[in-house]
Design an enzyme around this catalytic site. Structure first.
Site, PDB file in Angstrom:
ATOM      1  N   ASP A 179      -0.139  10.767   6.348  1.00  0.00           N
ATOM      2  CA  ASP A 179      -1.436  11.375   5.536  1.00  0.00           C
ATOM      3  C   ASP A 179      -2.360  10.492   5.669  1.00  0.00           C
ATOM      4  O   ASP A 179      -3.271  10.604   4.738  1.00  0.00           O
ATOM      5  CB  ASP A 179      -0.732  11.527   4.018  1.00  0.00           C
ATOM      6  CG  ASP A 179      -0.320  10.243   3.542  1.00  0.00           C
ATOM      7  OD1 ASP A 179      -0.438   9.102   3.962  1.00  0.00           O
ATOM      8  OD2 ASP A 179       0.484  10.222   2.519  1.00  0.00           O
ATOM      9  N   GLU A 230       6.805  12.610   9.213  1.00  0.00           N
ATOM     10  CA  GLU A 230       6.822  12.514   7.754  1.00  0.00           C
ATOM     11  C   GLU A 230       6.061  13.905   7.222  1.00  0.00           C
ATOM     12  O   GLU A 230       5.000  13.575   6.394  1.00  0.00           O
ATOM     13  CB  GLU A 230       6.151  11.157   7.286  1.00  0.00           C
ATOM     14  CG  GLU A 230       6.363  10.560   5.782  1.00  0.00           C
ATOM     15  CD  GLU A 230       5.562   9.457   5.603  1.00  0.00           C
ATOM     16  OE1 GLU A 230       4.233   9.335   5.180  1.00  0.00           O
ATOM     17  OE2 GLU A 230       6.148   8.356   5.649  1.00  0.00           O
ATOM     18  N   GLU A 279      -5.009  11.588   0.214  1.00  0.00           N
ATOM     19  CA  GLU A 279      -3.687  11.633   1.328  1.00  0.00           C
ATOM     20  C   GLU A 279      -3.026  12.936   0.899  1.00  0.00           C
ATOM     21  O   GLU A 279      -2.566  13.664   1.890  1.00  0.00           O
ATOM     22  CB  GLU A 279      -2.780  10.636   0.917  1.00  0.00           C
ATOM     23  CG  GLU A 279      -2.956   9.228   1.473  1.00  0.00           C
ATOM     24  CD  GLU A 279      -3.909   8.527   0.687  1.00  0.00           C
ATOM     25  OE1 GLU A 279      -4.325   8.991  -0.585  1.00  0.00           O
ATOM     26  OE2 GLU A 279      -4.281   7.283   0.987  1.00  0.00           O
ATOM     27  N   HIS A 305      -3.165  -0.998  -3.408  1.00  0.00           N
ATOM     28  CA  HIS A 305      -4.202  -0.789  -2.550  1.00  0.00           C
ATOM     29  C   HIS A 305      -4.980   0.594  -2.933  1.00  0.00           C
ATOM     30  O   HIS A 305      -5.756   0.951  -2.495  1.00  0.00           O
ATOM     31  CB  HIS A 305      -4.068  -0.821  -1.246  1.00  0.00           C
ATOM     32  CG  HIS A 305      -3.052   0.144  -0.443  1.00  0.00           C
ATOM     33  ND1 HIS A 305      -3.479   1.251  -0.338  1.00  0.00           N
ATOM     34  CD2 HIS A 305      -1.725   0.173  -0.448  1.00  0.00           C
ATOM     35  CE1 HIS A 305      -2.558   2.293   0.277  1.00  0.00           C
ATOM     36  NE2 HIS A 305      -1.453   1.449   0.086  1.00  0.00           N
ATOM     37  N   ARG A 339      -6.594   4.127  -3.362  1.00  0.00           N
ATOM     38  CA  ARG A 339      -7.982   4.478  -3.789  1.00  0.00           C
ATOM     39  C   ARG A 339      -8.294   4.876  -5.101  1.00  0.00           C
ATOM     40  O   ARG A 339      -9.250   4.587  -5.730  1.00  0.00           O
ATOM     41  CB  ARG A 339      -8.706   5.535  -2.788  1.00  0.00           C
ATOM     42  CG  ARG A 339      -9.457   4.940  -1.455  1.00  0.00           C
ATOM     43  CD  ARG A 339      -9.729   6.003  -0.628  1.00  0.00           C
ATOM     44  NE  ARG A 339      -9.785   5.303   0.698  1.00  0.00           N
ATOM     45  CZ  ARG A 339     -10.914   4.903   1.177  1.00  0.00           C
ATOM     46  NH1 ARG A 339     -12.060   5.327   0.964  1.00  0.00           N
ATOM     47  NH2 ARG A 339     -11.051   4.248   2.399  1.00  0.00           N
ATOM     48  N   HIS A 399      -4.132  -6.943   0.164  1.00  0.00           N
ATOM     49  CA  HIS A 399      -4.461  -5.921   1.215  1.00  0.00           C
ATOM     50  C   HIS A 399      -5.958  -6.428   1.546  1.00  0.00           C
ATOM     51  O   HIS A 399      -6.631  -7.167   0.770  1.00  0.00           O
ATOM     52  CB  HIS A 399      -4.670  -4.477   0.432  1.00  0.00           C
ATOM     53  CG  HIS A 399      -4.930  -3.443   1.404  1.00  0.00           C
ATOM     54  ND1 HIS A 399      -6.120  -3.075   1.982  1.00  0.00           N
ATOM     55  CD2 HIS A 399      -4.115  -2.321   1.901  1.00  0.00           C
ATOM     56  CE1 HIS A 399      -5.954  -2.024   2.793  1.00  0.00           C
ATOM     57  NE2 HIS A 399      -4.683  -1.596   2.826  1.00  0.00           N
TER      58      HIS A 399
HETATM   59  C1  UD1 Z   1      -5.632   3.301   4.250  1.00  0.00           C
HETATM   60  C2  UD1 Z   1      -5.264   4.969   4.205  1.00  0.00           C
HETATM   61  C3  UD1 Z   1      -4.227   4.962   3.148  1.00  0.00           C
HETATM   62  C4  UD1 Z   1      -2.956   4.058   3.301  1.00  0.00           C
HETATM   63  C5  UD1 Z   1      -3.554   2.663   3.583  1.00  0.00           C
HETATM   64  C6  UD1 Z   1      -2.491   1.806   4.018  1.00  0.00           C
HETATM   65  C7  UD1 Z   1      -6.872   6.786   4.479  1.00  0.00           C
HETATM   66  C8  UD1 Z   1      -8.116   7.495   3.835  1.00  0.00           C
HETATM   67  N1  UD1 Z   1      -6.382   5.388   3.818  1.00  0.00           N
HETATM   68  O1  UD1 Z   1      -6.300   3.062   3.078  1.00  0.00           O
HETATM   69  O2  UD1 Z   1      -3.790   6.451   3.086  1.00  0.00           O
HETATM   70  O3  UD1 Z   1      -1.976   4.211   2.325  1.00  0.00           O
HETATM   71  O4  UD1 Z   1      -4.425   2.717   4.660  1.00  0.00           O
HETATM   72  O5  UD1 Z   1      -2.795   0.347   3.898  1.00  0.00           O
HETATM   73  O6  UD1 Z   1      -6.647   6.973   5.575  1.00  0.00           O
HETATM   74  N2  UD1 Z   1      -9.742  -3.562   6.022  1.00  0.00           N
HETATM   75  C9  UD1 Z   1      -9.854  -4.736   7.098  1.00  0.00           C
HETATM   76  N3  UD1 Z   1      -8.917  -5.019   7.819  1.00  0.00           N
HETATM   77  C10 UD1 Z   1      -7.834  -4.100   7.959  1.00  0.00           C
HETATM   78  C11 UD1 Z   1      -7.723  -3.240   7.371  1.00  0.00           C
HETATM   79  C12 UD1 Z   1      -8.825  -2.875   6.265  1.00  0.00           C
HETATM   80  O7  UD1 Z   1     -10.894  -5.440   6.943  1.00  0.00           O
HETATM   81  O8  UD1 Z   1      -6.931  -4.461   8.740  1.00  0.00           O
HETATM   82  C13 UD1 Z   1     -10.910  -3.373   5.220  1.00  0.00           C
HETATM   83  C14 UD1 Z   1     -12.194  -2.815   5.844  1.00  0.00           C
HETATM   84  O9  UD1 Z   1     -13.260  -3.295   5.167  1.00  0.00           O
HETATM   85  C15 UD1 Z   1     -11.940  -1.433   5.552  1.00  0.00           C
HETATM   86  C16 UD1 Z   1     -11.301  -1.260   4.299  1.00  0.00           C
HETATM   87  O10 UD1 Z   1     -10.489  -2.305   4.135  1.00  0.00           O
HETATM   88  O11 UD1 Z   1     -13.174  -0.474   5.479  1.00  0.00           O
HETATM   89  C17 UD1 Z   1     -10.524  -0.199   3.761  1.00  0.00           C
HETATM   90  O12 UD1 Z   1      -9.783   0.482   4.768  1.00  0.00           O
HETATM   91  P1  UD1 Z   1      -9.226   2.074   4.975  1.00  0.00           P
HETATM   92  O13 UD1 Z   1      -8.497   2.146   5.889  1.00  0.00           O
HETATM   93  O14 UD1 Z   1     -10.528   2.688   4.998  1.00  0.00           O
HETATM   94  O15 UD1 Z   1      -8.646   2.348   3.698  1.00  0.00           O
HETATM   95  P2  UD1 Z   1      -7.252   1.691   3.008  1.00  0.00           P
HETATM   96  O16 UD1 Z   1      -7.484   1.789   1.475  1.00  0.00           O
HETATM   97  O17 UD1 Z   1      -6.854   0.670   3.688  1.00  0.00           O
HETATM   98  N1  UDP Z   2       3.740  -4.219   4.416  1.00  0.00           N
HETATM   99  C1  UDP Z   2       3.720  -5.445   5.498  1.00  0.00           C
HETATM  100  N2  UDP Z   2       3.113  -6.752   4.747  1.00  0.00           N
HETATM  101  C2  UDP Z   2       2.270  -6.750   3.640  1.00  0.00           C
HETATM  102  C3  UDP Z   2       2.333  -5.486   2.759  1.00  0.00           C
HETATM  103  C4  UDP Z   2       2.972  -4.499   3.152  1.00  0.00           C
HETATM  104  O1  UDP Z   2       4.206  -5.304   6.371  1.00  0.00           O
HETATM  105  O2  UDP Z   2       1.910  -7.812   3.491  1.00  0.00           O
HETATM  106  C5  UDP Z   2       4.461  -3.263   5.055  1.00  0.00           C
HETATM  107  C6  UDP Z   2       5.530  -2.517   4.032  1.00  0.00           C
HETATM  108  O3  UDP Z   2       6.786  -3.013   4.216  1.00  0.00           O
HETATM  109  C7  UDP Z   2       5.467  -1.013   4.090  1.00  0.00           C
HETATM  110  C8  UDP Z   2       4.274  -0.813   4.808  1.00  0.00           C
HETATM  111  O4  UDP Z   2       3.487  -2.146   4.980  1.00  0.00           O
HETATM  112  O5  UDP Z   2       6.409  -0.534   5.355  1.00  0.00           O
HETATM  113  C9  UDP Z   2       3.321  -0.049   3.694  1.00  0.00           C
HETATM  114  O6  UDP Z   2       1.743  -0.006   3.937  1.00  0.00           O
HETATM  115  P1  UDP Z   2       0.796   0.095   2.805  1.00  0.00           P
HETATM  116  O7  UDP Z   2       1.098  -0.270   1.418  1.00  0.00           O
HETATM  117  O8  UDP Z   2      -0.512  -0.686   3.279  1.00  0.00           O
HETATM  118  O9  UDP Z   2       0.611   1.862   2.887  1.00  0.00           O
HETATM  119  P2  UDP Z   2       1.225   3.112   2.325  1.00  0.00           P
HETATM  120  O10 UDP Z   2       2.718   3.037   2.610  1.00  0.00           O
HETATM  121  O11 UDP Z   2       0.738   3.200   0.779  1.00  0.00           O
HETATM  122  O12 UDP Z   2       0.444   4.159   3.102  1.00  0.00           O
END
Ligand code: UD1
Ligand code: UDP
Length: 376
Positions: free
Chosen positions: A92, A114, A128, A205, A207, A238
């Site tokens: 999602d 999923e 999501e 993490h 939103r 995160h």
């Molecule tokens: C995203 C997904 C969410 C998922 C989550 C898992 C959307 C809208 N959101 O949210 O569904 O649960 O990932 O973690 O698709 N960033 C880094 N490096 C990284 C990752 C993120 O620097 O490896 C920073 C960047 O500044 C980026 C911000 O985090 O702009 C947010 O990342 P984003 O993918 O937009 O949102 P998440 O909250 O991570």
């Molecule tokens: N996870 C990881 N390292 C971490 C935290 C989480 O590998 O430091 C893994 C966790 O085991 C799970 C996945 O990341 O499989 C969940 O990701 P996240 O919580 O970012 O996203 P969501 O599942 O909420 O979309």
């Protein structure tokens, strides 16, 4: 063509990529959007997956529209030259919905892994719940992890013959990883593992929790750390700077709190297996922890994953500071309550979801047949 971009999609797609690569029936072209950079690469490295195409869309503090438009634009170019028989998207995230829309516009069948999770609140989790509903609308094959998710799709009039109950591939990934007991790269964590101290593992993490609610989570953790000197809180932070700015200030100076960078999946699952209690707003962690028998407190008002709530190993507690402090304390001190929640259950899969997924895709494309469904 698997298309994915964030950490959880990478973890859940990895078993499918491996299964596709091992199959004689398919050529597999892996496309990543790079919606996450470091957290995506960490997973691909662990599973030895080298993407064929990387759209490199991540920007600091990116907007949802930015993720959507850069992904669709990038895929538009790719589909002109490299037209797959089908794409597969997972879950999602905005990457997955953008991938589904781009493929649909090109007349390419969309396989949704999923599928069918629903919170029934379009604003939570945001975005999501909307993303997964949109993806369902344009998908040709719906891979529901459980009977509950299949029923949600049927209720929305999805044709039953287009749904396959596979289990969730996160359990495939967990089962192939957690047994390896990989060493922690941070020596503090290795020391903690050897100490036998009780661990509260925390991730956050979402939103809809960012801002005030997440600051409250930080304050709750600081209070728990102060009142429970025999406990160690482990918080792999995160990468999102918005998350870090909200949670971390309250924890500065707390001796029994270890804040780390995101842990590589092998290290995270080992920490999960060592944890006494898990406090999280993650979707994937809610699915993994129950299969390791860990009580999970979920910092959300609702969940699209009711199966472990029904089984009694997950409790929804929201983000109220007092409630978090109270519920963690109760699990630490009320043995009967702890024992009632600490049951190993596997409502989300049996480790064969990727096999069922690839068989279902083979049937969709007329080169094979489905196998037995999960839960039958
Ligand atoms: C995203 C997904 C969410 C998922 C989550 C898992 C959307 C809208 N959101 O949210 O569904 O649960 O990932 O973690 O698709 N960033 C880094 N490096 C990284 C990752 C993120 O620097 O490896 C920073 C960047 O500044 C980026 C911000 O985090 O702009 C947010 O990342 P984003 O993918 O937009 O949102 P998440 O909250 O991570
Ligand atoms: N996870 C990881 N390292 C971490 C935290 C989480 O590998 O430091 C893994 C966790 O085991 C799970 C996945 O990341 O499989 C969940 O990701 P996240 O919580 O970012 O996203 P969501 O599942 O909420 O979309």
């Amino acid at each position: 063509m698997p298309i994915y971009g964030t950490r959880p999609e990478a973890i859940k797609m990895a078993p499918i990529v491996k299964e596709l690569e091992n199959s004689d029936l398919f050529d597999c072209t892996v496309v990543v959007t790079g919606q996450h950079r470091e957290m995506l690469d960490q997973v691909n490295d662990l599973f030895d997956i080298v993407p064929d195409i990387d759209l490199q869309i991540m920007r600091p503090n990116q907007s949802l529209s930015g993720i959507m438009t850069r992904t669709i634009d990038g895929l538009d170019e790719i589909f002109k030259e490299n037209r797959p028989a089908a794409v597969i998207v997972q879950g999602d995230t905005t990457t997955s919905t953008a991938g589904a829309i781009a493929a649909f516009y090109h007349g390419i069948p969309v396989v949704h892994a999923e599928a069918g999770l629903r919170s029934f609140n379009i604003l939570s989790p945001f975005p999501e719940e909307a993303n997964r509903k949109i993806t369902s609308q344009v998908s040709a094959l719906h891979l529901a992890p459980t009977g509950v998710s299949k029923q949600n799709l049927l209720t929305e009039n999805t044709a039953e013959e287009d749904i396959v109950v596979t289990g969730n591939t996160v359990i495939d990934a967990l089962l192939t990883t957690v047994g390896k007991k990989v060493p922690f790269s941070d020596p503090q964590l290795e020391e903690l593992a050897a100490s036998g101290r009780r661990i509260l593992l925390v991730t956050t993490h979402r939103r809809e929790n960012q801002g005030g609610a997440m600051q409250g989570v930080g304050r709750a953790l600081a209070r728990i750390a102060a009142s429970e000197p025999d406990l160690t809180i482990v918080l792999p932070a995160h990468k999102n700077p918005v998350v870090r700015e909200a949670v971390l200030p309250a924890l500065e100076g707390a001796g029994n709190v270890i804040v780390t960078e995101p842990l590589a999946y092998g290290e995270f699952t080992r920490m999960l297996s060592l944890a006494h209690v898990v406090l999280t707003d993650s979707g994937g962690v809610q699915e993994e922890a129950p299969s390791l028998g860990k009580p999970v407190l979920v910092m959300r008002e609702n969940t699209e994953r009711p199966e472990a709530v029904t089984a009694g190993t997950v409790l929804l507690i929201g983000t109220d500071e007092e409630r978090i402090v109270g519920e963690v304390g109760r699990l630490l001190h009320d043995d009967a309550h702890f024992n009632a929640m600490a049951n190993a259950v596997n409502p989300y899969g049996d480790g064969r979801a990727a096999q069922r997924t690839v068989a279902a895709i083979a049937e969709l494309l007329g080169v094979g047949q489905r196998i037995d469904e999960f839960g039958n």
